[in-house]
Enzyme design. Structure first.
Site, short mmCIF file in Angstrom:
data_model
loop_
_atom_site.label_atom_id
_atom_site.label_comp_id
_atom_site.label_asym_id
_atom_site.label_seq_id
_atom_site.Cartn_x
_atom_site.Cartn_y
_atom_site.Cartn_z
N ILE A 57 3.00 -15.69 -23.66
CA ILE A 57 3.84 -15.36 -22.50
C ILE A 57 4.35 -16.64 -21.87
O ILE A 57 3.58 -17.56 -21.58
CB ILE A 57 3.03 -14.54 -21.48
CG1 ILE A 57 2.57 -13.23 -22.10
CG2 ILE A 57 3.85 -14.29 -20.21
CD1 ILE A 57 1.55 -12.48 -21.27
N GLU A 58 5.65 -16.69 -21.62
CA GLU A 58 6.28 -17.84 -20.97
C GLU A 58 5.98 -17.77 -19.48
O GLU A 58 6.13 -16.72 -18.85
CB GLU A 58 7.79 -17.81 -21.25
CG GLU A 58 8.50 -19.12 -20.98
CD GLU A 58 8.83 -19.32 -19.52
OE1 GLU A 58 8.68 -20.47 -19.05
OE2 GLU A 58 9.20 -18.34 -18.84
N LEU A 59 5.53 -18.89 -18.88
CA LEU A 59 4.99 -18.86 -17.53
C LEU A 59 6.03 -18.57 -16.44
O LEU A 59 5.73 -17.84 -15.49
CB LEU A 59 4.27 -20.17 -17.22
CG LEU A 59 2.98 -20.39 -18.02
CD1 LEU A 59 2.36 -21.72 -17.66
CD2 LEU A 59 2.00 -19.25 -17.79
N HIS A 97 -4.19 -0.04 -6.24
CA HIS A 97 -4.75 -1.19 -6.96
C HIS A 97 -5.00 -0.88 -8.43
O HIS A 97 -4.68 -1.67 -9.32
CB HIS A 97 -6.05 -1.65 -6.30
CG HIS A 97 -5.89 -2.08 -4.88
ND1 HIS A 97 -6.97 -2.21 -4.05
CD2 HIS A 97 -4.81 -2.40 -4.14
CE1 HIS A 97 -6.56 -2.60 -2.85
NE2 HIS A 97 -5.24 -2.71 -2.89
N GLU A 98 -5.60 0.28 -8.67
CA GLU A 98 -5.95 0.67 -10.04
C GLU A 98 -4.69 0.84 -10.90
O GLU A 98 -4.65 0.42 -12.06
CB GLU A 98 -6.76 1.97 -10.03
CG GLU A 98 -8.06 1.89 -9.26
CD GLU A 98 -7.94 2.02 -7.74
OE1 GLU A 98 -8.97 1.93 -7.07
OE2 GLU A 98 -6.82 2.20 -7.22
N ASP A 144 -0.45 -5.66 0.36
CA ASP A 144 -1.74 -5.92 -0.26
C ASP A 144 -1.62 -7.24 -1.01
O ASP A 144 -0.64 -7.47 -1.71
CB ASP A 144 -2.11 -4.81 -1.26
CG ASP A 144 -2.67 -3.58 -0.59
OD1 ASP A 144 -3.30 -3.72 0.48
OD2 ASP A 144 -2.49 -2.48 -1.13
N CYS A 176 0.86 -1.18 0.00
CA CYS A 176 0.00 0.00 0.00
C CYS A 176 0.90 1.23 0.00
O CYS A 176 1.78 1.35 0.86
CB CYS A 176 -0.90 0.00 1.23
SG CYS A 176 -1.84 1.53 1.41
#
Length: 122
Positions: A49-51, A68-69, A34, A27
């Site tokens: 995308i490679e994991l 968060h946004e 968070d 936060c």
């Protein structure tokens, strides 16, 4: 840089769904952690995308302060930048904090892409 690999079926629209239940950031107001579950859904174009690279990328947020946004939109922008998908949606479901749950959904759609119409099965 997030590692990618060639999409094995560029001739077909298909959806890749990845659930990441251990996302953490800080936060920016309190410095408290968070926690969130990040759901990544995308229709790849030329690259996937490679994991393992995705996991390391997600871990990089653990010591960063972010609203968060902002963090949800940053993840969308950076992942779209590395693989240029036809469509991508990031859903970030943050755990309760002060009695409030937050869910942020951000989407990207390639300008030249039109999804197939939904199929209604009997």
């Amino acid at each position: 840089m997030i590692e990618t690999f060639e999409n094995p079926r560029t001739d077909r629209d298909y959806t890749i769904r990845i659930e990441i239940p251990e996302f953490t950031c800080l936060c920016p107001k309190t410095g408290q952690p968070d926690f969130a579950t990040i759901v990544l859904e995308y229709v790849p174009d030329g690259l996937c995308i490679e994991l393992k690279a995705l996991k390391l990328y997600i871990w990089s947020f653990r010591d960063q302060g972010a609203f968060h946004e902002a963090v949800t939109n940053r993840i969308l922008t950076e992942l779209c930048g590395c693989c240029r998908p036809r469509f991508m949606r990031i859903t970030a479901r943050f755990n309760v904090r002060g009695g409030i749950y937050t869910t942020v959904v951000a989407e990207h759609r390639a300008q030249d892409w039109t999804p197939s119409p939904p199929l209604q099965l009997p």
